[in-house]
Motif scaffolding. Structure first.
Motif, PDB file in Angstrom:
ATOM      1  N   ALA A  80       6.068  15.664  -9.967  1.00 31.88           N
ATOM      2  CA  ALA A  80       4.710  15.233 -10.450  1.00 31.88           C
ATOM      3  C   ALA A  80       4.291  14.122 -10.165  1.00 31.88           C
ATOM      4  N   CYS A  81       5.487  12.706 -10.023  1.00 33.33           N
ATOM      5  CA  CYS A  81       4.223  11.538  -9.578  1.00 33.33           C
ATOM      6  C   CYS A  81       3.701  12.105  -8.789  1.00 33.33           C
ATOM      7  N   TYR A  82       4.516  11.965  -7.561  1.00 33.88           N
ATOM      8  CA  TYR A  82       4.106  11.397  -6.523  1.00 33.88           C
ATOM      9  C   TYR A  82       2.724  12.498  -6.849  1.00 33.88           C
ATOM     10  N   GLN A  83       2.488  13.576  -6.599  1.00 29.50           N
ATOM     11  CA  GLN A  83       1.261  14.331  -6.218  1.00 29.50           C
ATOM     12  C   GLN A  83       0.825  13.808  -7.787  1.00 29.50           C
ATOM     13  N   LYS A  84       0.775  13.584  -8.722  1.00 25.22           N
ATOM     14  CA  LYS A  84      -0.384  11.646  -9.453  1.00 25.22           C
ATOM     15  C   LYS A  84      -0.239  11.589  -8.716  1.00 25.22           C
ATOM     16  N   GLN A  85       0.232  10.189  -7.945  1.00 26.70           N
ATOM     17  CA  GLN A  85       0.094   9.035  -7.719  1.00 26.70           C
ATOM     18  C   GLN A  85      -1.167   9.709  -5.804  1.00 26.70           C
ATOM     19  N   GLY A  86      -0.956  10.971  -5.702  1.00 28.74           N
ATOM     20  CA  GLY A  86      -1.609  11.715  -4.269  1.00 28.74           C
ATOM     21  C   GLY A  86      -0.895  10.913  -2.734  1.00 28.74           C
ATOM     22  N   GLY A  87       0.217  10.008  -3.398  1.00 28.35           N
ATOM     23  CA  GLY A  87       0.841  10.422  -1.987  1.00 28.35           C
ATOM     24  C   GLY A  87       2.344   8.620  -1.971  1.00 28.35           C
ATOM     25  N   CYS A  88       2.963   7.783  -1.262  1.00 29.74           N
ATOM     26  CA  CYS A  88       3.877   6.992  -1.579  1.00 29.74           C
ATOM     27  C   CYS A  88       2.943   5.281  -2.389  1.00 29.74           C
ATOM     28  N   VAL A  89       3.338   5.068  -3.056  1.00 31.16           N
ATOM     29  CA  VAL A  89       2.857   3.398  -2.919  1.00 31.16           C
ATOM     30  C   VAL A  89       2.980   2.305  -2.310  1.00 31.16           C
ATOM     31  N   TYR A  90       3.988   2.585  -1.024  1.00 34.03           N
ATOM     32  CA  TYR A  90       4.225   1.533  -0.122  1.00 34.03           C
ATOM     33  C   TYR A  90       2.738   2.180   1.164  1.00 34.03           C
ATOM     34  N   ALA A  91       2.372   3.217   1.344  1.00 38.65           N
ATOM     35  CA  ALA A  91       1.654   3.261   2.424  1.00 38.65           C
ATOM     36  C   ALA A  91       1.134   2.730   3.047  1.00 38.65           C
ATOM     37  N   SER A  92       0.640   1.100   2.240  1.00 41.88           N
ATOM     38  CA  SER A  92      -0.011  -0.096   2.837  1.00 41.88           C
ATOM     39  C   SER A  92       1.250  -1.240   3.781  1.00 41.88           C
ATOM     40  N   LYS A  93       2.625  -0.115   3.212  1.00 38.41           N
ATOM     41  CA  LYS A  93       3.782  -1.092   4.653  1.00 38.41           C
ATOM     42  C   LYS A  93       3.986  -0.051   5.290  1.00 38.41           C
ATOM     43  N   HIS A  94       3.816   1.305   5.457  1.00 37.14           N
ATOM     44  CA  HIS A  94       4.329   1.991   6.747  1.00 37.14           C
ATOM     45  C   HIS A  94       3.949   1.387   8.329  1.00 37.14           C
ATOM     46  N   GLY A  95       4.316   1.651   8.589  1.00 32.73           N
ATOM     47  CA  GLY A  95       4.425   1.420  10.303  1.00 32.73           C
ATOM     48  C   GLY A  95       4.921  -0.298  10.653  1.00 32.73           C
ATOM     49  N   THR A  96       5.759  -0.449   9.873  1.00 33.55           N
ATOM     50  CA  THR A  96       6.381  -1.860   9.903  1.00 33.55           C
ATOM     51  C   THR A  96       7.641  -1.617   9.437  1.00 33.55           C
TER      52      THR A  96
END
Length: 353
Positions: A35-51
């Motif tokens: 439920a938290c993941y759906q509410k957030q709309g994605g991962c909170v660490y999305a800005s760090k993805h790809g590193t």
């Protein structure tokens, strides 16, 4: 899912539990409540993805997760019932978590625990339980830790004051007699007597409480085939009852009691009552010691006469209990009391007829 137990959801900061619906980010591996993941709309660490970023739990959360996994595995193992209190324990445990008793190597009075082999009769001695322990008996092991037997007329008044019970080895000698010979001689309630005899021998004491002897006196001795002791106690009791008979005769106006002064008679009554109470305590405290001496002498005599033959049958016949002896002594005493009472109260009875 159990790997994340104790870790915190990055959105709500609440620790994960066993029942939570957890989803994991496919990019960095961070766990979330669905439920938290759906509410957030994605991962909170999305800005760090790809590193080179990869989610890792903090050390405290890792320890909590490990504890959760160990606890889960521990209680998913087969359970081992405690042989003393019956509480469930992990199969790998050594001691009961409820009462502290060893989970292995402890006699189970209700039956062997899971994975244990039932102990052989007599704790390893002999084969089948001898028939002298009575038809229809529950095959009580006389060499097991003691529990009072209430199956005989006097058993309800017998108490074992040996703390925790004592285990008697079949080849152990009590009063110079092997315990297996004692067991054949004692018969009914053998465990009670064996544990008390062992305790008395170890401490050197002669006193051991027997409520059966305290309440029933001579009749207990007749029941246990101690004829001489029973007759002596009956004689002493008869002497102590003389002041009571004299009082009845004086009350009834019997000519044989007319010359007896009242005050000396009252003193005799008080003395006899006190002595009767003392006698009850003495027979209750020393009955087991007398039985041990009498039994040891009888067993040694039987063993000497039997020589190389199996003495079990002779020991069983000489020992055990005698219900007939107890009943006959009770009937005889009742008849004697009735006859003496009729004699003492005869003057009163003749006026009523």
């Amino acid at each position: 899912m159990s790997n994340y137990i104790g870790c915190k959801c990055p959105v709500c900061q609440q620790p994960f539990t066993e029942t939570d619906d957890i989803v994991v980010c496919p990019e960095c591996g961070a766990p979330y409540h669905r439920a938290c993941y759906q509410k957030q709309g994605g991962c909170v660490y999305a800005s760090k993805h790809g590193t080179d970023f990869e989610w890792k739990p903090d050390p405290a959360a890792s320890q909590a997760a490990e504890a959760g996994r160990a606890d889960s595995a521990r209680y998913s193992d087969p359970q081992l019932a405690c042989p003393v209190c019956g509480a469930p324990n992990p199969a790998t445990g050594l001691f009961c978590e409820n009462c502290g008793a060893p989970l292995r190597g402890t006699p189970d009075r209700r039956g062997p625990a899971a994975g244990q082999t039932p102990p052989p009769p007599y704790g390893g001695f002999g084969g089948q339980i001898p028939p002298q322990y009575g038809p229809g008996s529950d095959q009580q092991d006389p060499f097991a830790p003691n529990e009072p037997d209430y199956s005989n007329p006097f058993g309800a008044f017998q108490a074992n004051f040996v703390p925790g019970g004592l285990r008697v080895d079949p080849e152990e000698e009590l009063e110079g007699v092997k315990a297996r010979h004692w067991a054949a001689y004692l018969g009914k309630n053998a465990a009670y007597y064996l544990t008390n005899f062992k305790s008395m021998q170890a401490t050197g004491r002669k006193v051991s409480a027997s409520f059966a002897a305290f309440f029933f006196g001579p009749f207990y001795f007749f029941y246990r085939k101690m004829w001489t002791e029973g007759l002596v106690l009956l004689a002493i009791n008869a002497v102590l009852r003389i002041p009571v008979v004299l009082q009845l005769m004086a009350y009834a106006g019997h000519p044989m009691a007319a010359a007896i002064p009242e005050q000396p008679l009252n003193i005799l009554l008080a003395i006899s009552s006190t002595l009767n109470i003392v006698l009850m305590f003495l027979q209750g405290m020393f009955a087991l010691w007398l039985y041990r001496r009498r039994g040891a002498a009888n067993i040694r005599r039987i063993l000497e006469t039997s020589q190389n033959a199996d003495p079990t049958a002779a020991l069983t016949k000489a020992g055990g209990v005698s219900v007939a002896g107890a009943v006959i002594s009770v009937v005889a005493c009742t008849a004697l009391i009735y006859a003496v009472s009729m004699f003492a109260l005869w003057p009163v009875l003749t006026t009523m007829l």
